[in-house]
Scaffold this motif. Structure first.
Motif, mmCIF file in Angstrom:
data_model
loop_
_atom_site.group_PDB
_atom_site.id
_atom_site.type_symbol
_atom_site.label_atom_id
_atom_site.label_comp_id
_atom_site.label_asym_id
_atom_site.label_seq_id
_atom_site.Cartn_x
_atom_site.Cartn_y
_atom_site.Cartn_z
ATOM 1 N N GLN A 34 -64.470 30.932 -6.578
ATOM 2 C CA GLN A 34 -65.345 29.808 -6.263
ATOM 3 C C GLN A 34 -65.352 29.432 -4.781
ATOM 4 O O GLN A 34 -66.271 28.750 -4.310
ATOM 5 N N LEU A 35 -64.338 29.869 -4.041
ATOM 6 C CA LEU A 35 -64.187 29.404 -2.660
ATOM 7 C C LEU A 35 -65.394 29.667 -1.762
ATOM 8 O O LEU A 35 -65.774 28.790 -0.978
ATOM 9 N N PRO A 36 -66.022 30.860 -1.816
ATOM 10 C CA PRO A 36 -67.153 31.103 -0.907
ATOM 11 C C PRO A 36 -68.316 30.129 -1.093
ATOM 12 O O PRO A 36 -69.140 29.979 -0.194
ATOM 13 N N ARG A 37 -68.387 29.446 -2.234
ATOM 14 C CA ARG A 37 -69.446 28.460 -2.459
ATOM 15 C C ARG A 37 -69.248 27.212 -1.617
ATOM 16 O O ARG A 37 -70.213 26.489 -1.345
ATOM 17 N N PHE A 38 -68.005 26.950 -1.211
ATOM 18 C CA PHE A 38 -67.704 25.672 -0.576
ATOM 19 C C PHE A 38 -67.159 25.782 0.841
ATOM 20 O O PHE A 38 -67.207 24.811 1.590
ATOM 21 N N PHE A 39 -66.636 26.944 1.202
ATOM 22 C CA PHE A 39 -66.019 27.088 2.514
ATOM 23 C C PHE A 39 -66.683 28.221 3.291
ATOM 24 O O PHE A 39 -66.842 29.328 2.767
ATOM 25 N N GLY A 40 -67.032 27.940 4.534
ATOM 26 C CA GLY A 40 -67.646 28.958 5.373
ATOM 27 C C GLY A 40 -66.621 29.869 6.026
ATOM 28 O O GLY A 40 -66.975 30.905 6.563
ATOM 29 N N ARG A 41 -65.363 29.479 5.952
ATOM 30 C CA ARG A 41 -64.308 30.291 6.562
ATOM 31 C C ARG A 41 -63.166 30.443 5.567
ATOM 32 O O ARG A 41 -62.664 29.458 5.022
ATOM 33 N N LEU A 42 -62.755 31.676 5.326
ATOM 34 C CA LEU A 42 -61.645 31.975 4.426
ATOM 35 C C LEU A 42 -60.644 32.868 5.150
ATOM 36 O O LEU A 42 -61.008 33.599 6.066
ATOM 37 N N PRO A 43 -59.377 32.830 4.758
ATOM 38 C CA PRO A 43 -58.372 33.637 5.453
ATOM 39 C C PRO A 43 -58.526 35.128 5.157
ATOM 40 O O PRO A 43 -58.952 35.518 4.075
ATOM 41 N N ARG A 44 -58.182 35.944 6.136
ATOM 42 C CA ARG A 44 -58.166 37.391 5.942
ATOM 43 C C ARG A 44 -56.919 37.831 5.169
ATOM 44 O O ARG A 44 -56.924 38.856 4.498
ATOM 45 N N LEU A 45 -55.859 37.066 5.287
ATOM 46 C CA LEU A 45 -54.582 37.421 4.682
ATOM 47 C C LEU A 45 -54.598 37.165 3.178
ATOM 48 O O LEU A 45 -55.074 36.134 2.715
ATOM 49 N N ILE A 111 -55.270 30.603 7.884
ATOM 50 C CA ILE A 111 -56.369 30.415 8.836
ATOM 51 C C ILE A 111 -55.827 29.965 10.188
ATOM 52 O O ILE A 111 -56.277 30.435 11.243
ATOM 53 N N ALA A 112 -54.857 29.051 10.182
ATOM 54 C CA ALA A 112 -54.279 28.581 11.445
ATOM 55 C C ALA A 112 -53.691 29.741 12.243
ATOM 56 O O ALA A 112 -53.861 29.822 13.466
ATOM 57 N N GLN A 113 -53.017 30.664 11.565
ATOM 58 C CA GLN A 113 -52.415 31.805 12.246
ATOM 59 C C GLN A 113 -53.464 32.771 12.784
ATOM 60 O O GLN A 113 -53.215 33.501 13.749
ATOM 61 N N GLU A 114 -54.644 32.791 12.173
ATOM 62 C CA GLU A 114 -55.694 33.721 12.585
ATOM 63 C C GLU A 114 -56.583 33.171 13.705
ATOM 64 O O GLU A 114 -57.369 33.918 14.294
ATOM 65 N N LEU A 115 -56.480 31.893 14.001
ATOM 66 C CA LEU A 115 -57.317 31.306 15.047
ATOM 67 C C LEU A 115 -56.963 31.889 16.413
ATOM 68 O O LEU A 115 -55.805 32.195 16.692
#
Length: 298
Positions: A34-45, A111-115
């Protein structure tokens, strides 16, 4: 409710450690989709679910998050406590999964680590009001997004909210009002549905970690306040999260090669911010030879 009735209606966890891990994985997989419906950014990890090692479990909380590393090729882990399952209610499973996994600590920390182009203290600093404020908010947000599968699981969210409210009282009671250990445990037993073991461990945690419980709630209140301000500035509430696209300076990953993660239990979302992919199959169990890693609880 928390004694006789709880056992009569079968709210306590039963089964093997393997069964409990699989239940958590199913909850996480449903939310992942469900996450892609609500968040434009998701972690790669990616992330997975593990049981807290036996030697740690008796003194550990119900669950915690162990952060991963894309550079090291190590996934994050939602660590679940399978010690004395008869003391752990099933109705808390969804709220715990959202807090420790997604949209909670895994999504937040990964996400914080990937910024890019931010100082390291912002990538790796574990400030309680922010880290755990988001964790509590991540139990609340899925209610708005429709993640909770039934009223039973939503009751678990409310039970955990009651637990956090009582923590505010006991935290300040111990350190400001000089409550005794027995008074503090008794307050939890009278005002929450939690097992006595939970109450004892939490009081001991308050003693050695002053104001931690207060910091949790301060962070959550601030995040909700910021969200309400953002909602007021947007005509379409659905765009509140999906508009959170990465800035151009942040879209380039640190390495072009995909991270190598070990273990078949990794279940989280993965993919570039502009090309989110969600794995939809329930994974197998991790190899017995896989080394388990632990960290201090948040």
């Amino acid at each position: 409710f928390k004694q006789k009735t709880a056992y009569e209606i079968g709210v306590r966890l039963v089964g093997s450690e393997m069964c409990i891990r699989d239940r958590y994985r199913v909850i996480c997989k449903k939310a992942d989709a469900q996450l892609p419906r609500f968040f434009g950014r998701l972690p790669r990890l990616t992330y997975g679910v593990k049981a807290i090692p036996e030697y740690q479990a008796p003194a550990s909380p119900t669950a915690y998050y162990y952060s991963g590393s894309q550079k090291a090729g190590r996934p994050g882990y939602f660590m679940a406590n399978t010690h004395k399952l008869e003391t752990r209610p099933k109705y808390e499973m969804e709220a715990l999964a959202y807090h420790e996994g997604i949209p909670g600590h895994h999504m937040q920390i990964a996400i914080a680590q990937e910024l890019q182009n931010i100082p390291k203290f912002r990538k790796f600093g574990g400030y309680t009001s922010y880290i755990e404020g988001w964790g509590l908010y991540s139990e609340y947000l899925p209610k708005e997004l429709g993640f909770y599968s039934d009223p039973y699981s939503d009751f678990g969210r409310l039970a955990m909210e009651l637990w956090r409210s009582c923590r505010l009282v006991v935290d300040t009671g111990i350190h400001s009002k000089k409550w005794t250990r027995e008074e503090s445990i008794d307050y939890y037993l009278k005002n929450t549905p939690n097992d006595e073991l939970d109450c004892i461990k939490m009081v001991e945690r308050h003693v050695v970690y002053p104001s931690q419980a207060t910091a949790y709630k301060i962070g959550m209140i601030k995040i909700i306040d910021l969200k309400e301000k953002a909602k007021a500035d947007r005509k379409d509430y659905k765009k509140l999260f999906t508009s959170m696209k990465p800035r151009k300076s942040e879209t380039k990953p640190e390495t072009e090669s995909k991270p190598k993660v070990t273990g078949g239990e990794n279940i989280g979302v993965t993919g570039r911010p502009s090309d989110v992919k969600t794995q939809l199959t329930i994974p197998g169990l991790e190899s017995e030879k896989e080394k388990q890693t632990t960290t201090s609880t948040r």
